[in-house]
Design an enzyme around this catalytic site. Structure first.
Site, PDB file in Angstrom:
ATOM      1  CE1 TYR A  43      -7.406   2.777  -5.248  1.00  0.00           C
ATOM      2  CE2 TYR A  43      -5.311   3.508  -6.418  1.00  0.00           C
ATOM      3  CZ  TYR A  43      -6.615   3.519  -6.247  1.00  0.00           C
ATOM      4  OH  TYR A  43      -7.706   3.872  -7.324  1.00  0.00           O
TER       5      TYR A  43
ATOM      6  N   GLY B 136     -10.639   3.985  -6.617  1.00  0.00           N
ATOM      7  CA  GLY B 136     -11.325   5.110  -6.117  1.00  0.00           C
ATOM      8  C   GLY B 136     -12.136   5.005  -4.748  1.00  0.00           C
TER       9      GLY B 136
ATOM     10  CG  HIS C 194     -12.049   2.762 -15.485  1.00  0.00           C
ATOM     11  ND1 HIS C 194     -12.709   1.990 -14.823  1.00  0.00           N
ATOM     12  CD2 HIS C 194     -11.340   3.895 -14.571  1.00  0.00           C
ATOM     13  CE1 HIS C 194     -12.402   2.378 -13.303  1.00  0.00           C
ATOM     14  NE2 HIS C 194     -11.860   3.396 -13.278  1.00  0.00           N
TER      15      HIS C 194
ATOM     16  CG  ASN D 169      -3.723   5.942 -11.788  1.00  0.00           C
ATOM     17  OD1 ASN D 169      -3.602   5.853 -10.718  1.00  0.00           O
ATOM     18  ND2 ASN D 169      -5.006   6.545 -11.996  1.00  0.00           N
TER      19      ASN D 169
END
Length: 508
Positions: free
Chosen positions: A52, A59, A82, A194
């Site tokens: 990932y 997402g 983003h 993140n």
């Protein structure tokens, strides 16, 4: 200089870097862990293993595989898409704290970025280049994605920054400091955004201000005690020791220190048997707020050294694991707790203001007016305080009890921690203004009583505050006085002024 290791940052370190602009460096040993995690990412790309955020979408797109030749574009697109924060930018000190906390988190060696990414973050700090980061747009889970994307833009030479007192294009500031923009490679965009560094940065800055303000609130309450000829017996050590809360005991001790040689305070039965709660219960109420602040500090000191990335890379164990450390719930709850604790400092302060201005509750001139009736004195200052505490009650509604699913329900529970932190900071500003009003009113009250009767500690504080706001001899535009006192309280070097007294004073 503050040396980052990824594990040992303290709130005091944050204060030095953010507020005093102390230089920052990385501990040499930290780079070894960073290099190991980066090699693990490069191995994933080379072996075409599906992981990932390295070679997948994000997402709900986590099942979409990305070709090796597109991994750089993937990271670039991530930051661009983003970076959709809105609203006024965070204060510069918050933006600076975000950069510091993100660098410290990446230095832990679980994020898989190249050393150059961290080096650029440190360069931003030391050159005092602070990203312009809009305050609104984060859900506080999957990390502070929108705010941190605006930070990441700056590393790429895009976006805006605060630099030398101006808001300029990032590339302009970077060029002037000789800092080259970087192209993000596999995992690095995700590693930068993140995390909980936006909410935590706001939280730490708010805590630093709140800690000073909480101490000041006690000194201001002590002046009010003198202005109202309060009964000092309620602060007797025995009363508070039997309750058992250390913070309550300490508040009572500090009040005793501040008032120990006052000629304006009274003993029980001298004028009245007991005071109203807003005077008598200062240690219980302020002490409870200190309990909450201690909890907040504990959580912040964990979070500023936390690995909040996803996925996390454990190179020694050859593991790359998708988890949920980006979820801001611990900070969301702490910020909501701080909101309530700070609101209560204003609530009880406003009640003391009422006692200072209401002629039915004291023997002072009505509304502390120099000519009652012709001049209104402090009447409307109490209105202002009442408005601020009422506003706080709406802001104190917990943000953490709300959650709206995102990313097509893949991210179906979020913390709203950044909203909680922002509201805590807004409440903080309101509380300080309420305390500024109490201080102005308390100074008027002790002036009527006679400042020569004040305790030596409260008198020293009074003399400093009088340099900011003079006596009320005629009605004037009091908003100027409130703002001047608010600014002074924010900037006042409380610890230098009083901490030595608290450490050495032997009063029981």
């Amino acid at each position: 200089m503050v040396v980052l290791t990824g594990h040992s940052l303290t709130i005091e370190d944050v204060r030095k870097v953010v507020l005093e602009k102390v230089f920052v460096s990385a501990h040499p040993d930290s780079w070894q862990e960073v290099e190991k995690s980066r090699k693990a990412v490069e191995q994933v790309v080379k072996e075409k293993r599906v992981v990932y955020g390295i070679n997948t979408g994000f997402g709900k797109f986590s099942d979409v595989l990305i070709d090796e030749k597109d991994v750089k574009e993937l990271q670039y697109n991530l930051i661009q898409s983003h970076a959709c924060g809105v609203g006024d930018p965070f204060p510069e000190e918050v933006s600076r704290a975000m950069v510091l906390l993100r660098a410290n988190a990446l230095l832990k060696g679980f994020s898989g970025v190249r050393p150059v990414v961290i080096e650029r973050l440190l360069q931003l700090l030391n050159a005092e280049i602070h990203p312009v980061v809009p305050q609104q747009g984060s859900l506080g889970a999957s990390g502070d994605l929108a705010p941190l994307s605006h930070l990441a833009l700056v590393l790429m030479g895009e976006g805006e920054v605060f630099y030398k007192g101006a808001r300029v294009k990032a590339i302009e500031a970077l060029s002037k400091e000789g800092i080259a923009p970087i192209t993000l490679e596999a995992k690095e965009g995700l590693a930068l955004i993140n995390g909980t560094q936006a909410m935590t940065a706001v939280g730490v800055v708010a805590y630093l201000e709140a800690e000073t303000m909480a101490y000041e609130s006690e000194m201001i309450a002590a002046l009010t005690m003198e202005g109202l000829r309060g009964i000092v017996d309620a602060f007797d050590e025995d009363v508070h020791v039997v309750r058992g809360y250390p913070q309550q005991v300490e508040v009572a001790r500090r009040i005793r220190i501040y008032l120990h040689d006052s000629k304006l305070t009274t003993r029980q039965g001298e004028l009245r048997v007991q005071d109203a709660y807003s005077l008598r219960c200062i240690p219980q109420v302020h002490g409870a707020s200190w309990q909450a602040l201690d909890y907040v500090k504990e959580k912040l000191e964990i979070e500023i050294n936390a690995a909040t990335d996803n996925p996390l890379i454990f190179p020694d164990k050859r593991k790359v694991i998708s988890g949920g450390n980006f979820h801001g719930q611990p900070i969301a709850l702490a910020m909501d707790f701080m909101k309530i604790a700070l609101s209560e400092l204003a609530n009880i302060s406003e009640r003391r203001i009422e006692r200072l201005v209401n002629p039915q509750l004291n023997d002072l001139p009505p509304f502390l007016s120099p000519e009652p009736g012709l001049q209104s004195g402090a009447m409307i200052m109490q209105y202002c305080a009442a408005s601020l505490v009422s506003e706080n009650k709406t802001l104190a509604h917990p943000a953490s009890v709300d959650s709206i699913p995102s990313s097509a329900n893949q991210e179906d529970h979020v913390s709203m921690g950044t909203i909680a932190a922002r509201h805590a900071y807004m409440i903080l500003q309101n509380v300080r203004r309420v305390l500024a009003i109490e201080l102005i009113c308390a100074m008027e009250a002790v002036a009527y009583r006679g400042v020569e009767g004040m305790a030596s500690n409260t008198r020293a504080f009074y003399e400093e505050a009088r340099k900011i706001v003079p006596r009320i001899v005629k009605d004037r535009k009091f908003s100027d006085d409130i703002e001047a006192m608010n600014t002074w309280l924010k900037q006042f070097d409380w610890f230098t002024f009083f901490q030595k007294k608290l450490r050495t004073n032997k009063i029981k």
